[in-house]
Write an enzyme that holds these catalytic residues in place. Structure first.
Site, short mmCIF file in Angstrom:
data_model
loop_
_atom_site.label_atom_id
_atom_site.label_comp_id
_atom_site.label_asym_id
_atom_site.label_seq_id
_atom_site.Cartn_x
_atom_site.Cartn_y
_atom_site.Cartn_z
N LYS A 1 0.84 -1.21 0.00
CA LYS A 1 0.00 0.00 0.00
C LYS A 1 0.87 1.26 0.00
O LYS A 1 0.63 2.21 -0.76
CB LYS A 1 -0.91 -0.03 1.23
N CYS B 1 -3.54 10.82 1.63
CA CYS B 1 -2.87 9.54 1.34
C CYS B 1 -1.50 9.74 0.69
O CYS B 1 -0.48 9.44 1.28
CB CYS B 1 -3.76 8.72 0.40
N1 SAJ Z 1 -2.08 14.84 -8.62
C1 SAJ Z 1 -1.23 15.58 -9.42
N2 SAJ Z 1 -0.92 15.09 -10.66
C2 SAJ Z 1 -1.44 13.92 -11.13
C3 SAJ Z 1 -2.29 13.17 -10.29
C4 SAJ Z 1 -2.61 13.66 -9.04
O1 SAJ Z 1 -0.75 16.65 -9.05
O2 SAJ Z 1 -1.14 13.56 -12.27
C5 SAJ Z 1 -2.41 15.34 -7.28
C6 SAJ Z 1 -3.91 15.59 -7.06
O3 SAJ Z 1 -4.31 16.84 -7.56
C7 SAJ Z 1 -4.01 15.47 -5.55
C8 SAJ Z 1 -2.96 14.40 -5.22
O4 SAJ Z 1 -2.10 14.34 -6.32
O5 SAJ Z 1 -3.66 16.70 -4.93
C9 SAJ Z 1 -3.52 13.03 -4.92
O6 SAJ Z 1 -4.58 12.72 -5.83
P1 SAJ Z 1 -4.76 11.26 -6.47
O7 SAJ Z 1 -5.95 11.30 -7.32
O8 SAJ Z 1 -3.49 10.82 -7.10
O9 SAJ Z 1 -4.93 10.27 -5.21
P2 SAJ Z 1 -5.87 10.22 -3.90
O10 SAJ Z 1 -5.10 10.77 -2.75
O11 SAJ Z 1 -7.23 10.78 -4.14
O12 SAJ Z 1 -6.02 8.60 -3.74
C10 SAJ Z 1 -4.85 7.80 -3.68
C11 SAJ Z 1 -4.99 6.63 -4.67
N3 SAJ Z 1 -3.69 5.97 -4.82
C12 SAJ Z 1 -3.16 5.72 -6.04
O13 SAJ Z 1 -3.68 6.07 -7.07
C13 SAJ Z 1 -1.86 4.97 -6.05
C14 SAJ Z 1 -6.04 5.64 -4.17
O14 SAJ Z 1 -6.10 4.48 -4.99
C15 SAJ Z 1 -5.73 5.22 -2.72
O15 SAJ Z 1 -6.69 4.30 -2.21
C16 SAJ Z 1 -5.76 6.49 -1.88
O16 SAJ Z 1 -4.70 7.35 -2.34
C17 SAJ Z 1 -5.55 6.09 -0.42
O17 SAJ Z 1 -6.54 6.03 0.33
O18 SAJ Z 1 -4.42 5.75 -0.03
#
Ligand code: SAJ
Length: 431
Positions: free
Chosen positions: A218, A272
């Site tokens: 994870k 996360c």
């Molecule tokens: N972000 C960027 N650029 C990107 C993608 C995301 O800057 O290309 C930023 C987003 O704007 C945000 C942050 O990253 O601020 C996180 O967003 P996210 O959509 O990547 O992830 P979370 O935090 O909503 O959910 C993540 C997910 N993990 C992965 O994709 C590996 C989810 O599957 C997990 O279950 C969750 O964390 C968790 O609970 O750990």
């Protein structure tokens, strides 16, 4: 083995949908939370969090009598622990954040008195490596009359496993069913019991490993994403220096069959991705060099954006010598931590808007189509409609690529666009 009664400890963004999912498969579910408001809300068939499709699921589960919430644990056949694992307070700026396991310890102590032979306990909370073993120790010392897998192996009275949640906020209901699950039992029988439980609703594959590998899996997933976003964020800073459009650059590079660069932005938020890599760094500080650096790169991005706004203010004043600093209005478009959600917690966009409001003597406006009011502690930011912001502001700062902002056609000279949404419209295009 049939799990007739399932108890979920912690009714937040993961626990509540999971509880509702078991209840939707006609299992008796007892949800436990220390938050009385959450418990009362759920027992009315309503929800205290925002997640698509969850309201209907909970409403049906409660009205049909399969889901009930309470503040005190009750006997059950399986217990799922989905409580927060935040950081301990940091003494000095620059210290490595360390995980705080107090909620897991409290949950273990709370369920210990109601445990009976044959029960299964699953830790779902994202946890540092070794947390499941630690939880097993807490349970064993609270119930010396029962045997546990860490000491009695396959013959133990109690089964324990770590099965991390991996669902994406905004898509939780679908991903709970479709995603594969990592099943980290302390023994093989623990894993088999956990699989039997999850097969109640999980359609993805349940893959067995040990608890430490499951914990690390994870953390690895979220750290991998953090490192990849850091790469994109670093590229955006390099491109700004070299006068290259980072969005065009990434779209070109991504045409390579083996390249898939993620999107830069104002920083990484949420509970996360910006948190979990620290669980690796704090455990192995010497080894986790790249993961640590990625955290620093992503954490520094909001400051870089604020510096860009300062440059835009200076440029604006130079172009408008009749105006004073106090007369400059800045509009921040998007305050949530990612697009098309209402969650403002751990949001780099909100952090940036607040920093600007603090240092800027003129007005700071906030446009956030997904919320009706800002939290009470957010001072100096006026929440307004997008059309008014477009009309009133001198500097337009795009922080989140909400669908409402895409394709918005307006002519402005001073735009700071952290998501490449208004790139083609920008006279001043910053990444
Ligand atoms: N972000 C960027 N650029 C990107 C993608 C995301 O800057 O290309 C930023 C987003 O704007 C945000 C942050 O990253 O601020 C996180 O967003 P996210 O959509 O990547 O992830 P979370 O935090 O909503 O959910 C993540 C997910 N993990 C992965 O994709 C590996 C989810 O599957 C997990 O279950 C969750 O964390 C968790 O609970 O750990």
């Amino acid at each position: 083995m049939l799990f007739e009664t399932i108890s979920v400890i912690g009714l937040g963004y993961i626990g509540l949908p999971t509880a509702a999912m078991f209840a939707s498969r006609k299992r008796k579910v007892i949800g436990v939370d220390v938050n009385r408001h959450a418990v009362d809300t759920i027992n009315k068939g309503q929800i205290h969090i925002v997640e698509p499709d969850l309201d209907m699921l909970v409403h049906t589960a409660v009205t049909e009598g399969y889901l009930r919430a309470t503040t005190e644990p009750e006997p059950a056949d399986a217990f799922l622990i989905a409580v927060p694992t935040p950081f301990l307070p940091i003494d000095n700026e620059g210290d490595t954040p360390k995980p705080d396991l107090q909620y897991i310890e409290s949950a273990a102590n709370a369920i210990a008195p109601v445990l009976k032979k044959g029960d299964l306990i699953i830790l779902e909370s994202t946890s540092p490596v070794g947390a499941t073993e630690q939880m097993a120790k807490w349970l064993a010392s609270a119930r010396v009359d029962l045997t546990f897998p860490q000491t009695d192996g396959e013959e133990s009275d109690i089964r324990i496993a770590h099965c991390p949640e991996r669902v994406l906020p905004g898509h939780v209901v679908r991903e709970l069913v479709e995603n594969d699950r990592v099943i980290g039992g302390i023994t093989n029988k623990c894993s088999q019991a956990a699989i039997e439980l999850y097969e109640t609703f999980v359609q993805g594959e349940c893959v067995i490993t040990n608890s430490r590998t499951a914990e690390m899996a994870k953390l690895t997933e979220n750290s991998c994403r953090d490192v990849q976003i850091a790469f994109a964020n670093e590229l955006s800073i390099i491109c700004d220096k070299l006068d290259i459009d980072v969005w065009e650059l990434i779209s070109l590079a991504n045409r390579h069959p083996r390249i898939n660069i993620l999107e830069p932005g104002p920083g990484v938020g949420g509970h996360c991705i910006a948190v979990d890599p620290w669980f690796i760094v704090s455990k192995t500080p010497e080894q986790a060099q790249l993961i640590h650096t990625a955290r620093k790169v992503n954490d520094s991005k909001p400051h870089w954006v604020v510096d860009k706004v300062k440059v835009a203010i200076a440029d604006f004043l130079q172009a408008n010598p009749d105006k004073t600093l106090k007369e400059v209005t800045i509009a921040c478009y998007g305050l949530a931590f990612k697009p098309d959600i209402d969650d403002l917690r751990e949001s780099p966009a909100l952090q940036i808007a607040q920093n600007i409001a603090k240092i800027h003597s003129g007005k700071t406006l906030g446009v956030e189509p997904n919320v009706h009011e800002l939290p009470k502690n957010v001072e100096d930011i006026e929440l307004i409609d997008i059309e008014i912001a477009i009309k009133k502001a001198d500097i337009h700062l795009l922080l989140v690529d909400h669908k409402e902002f895409k394709g918005k056609n307006f002519n402005a000279e001073f735009i700071v666009d952290t998501k490449g949404v208004w790139g083609e419209l920008c006279h001043q295009f910053l990444t």
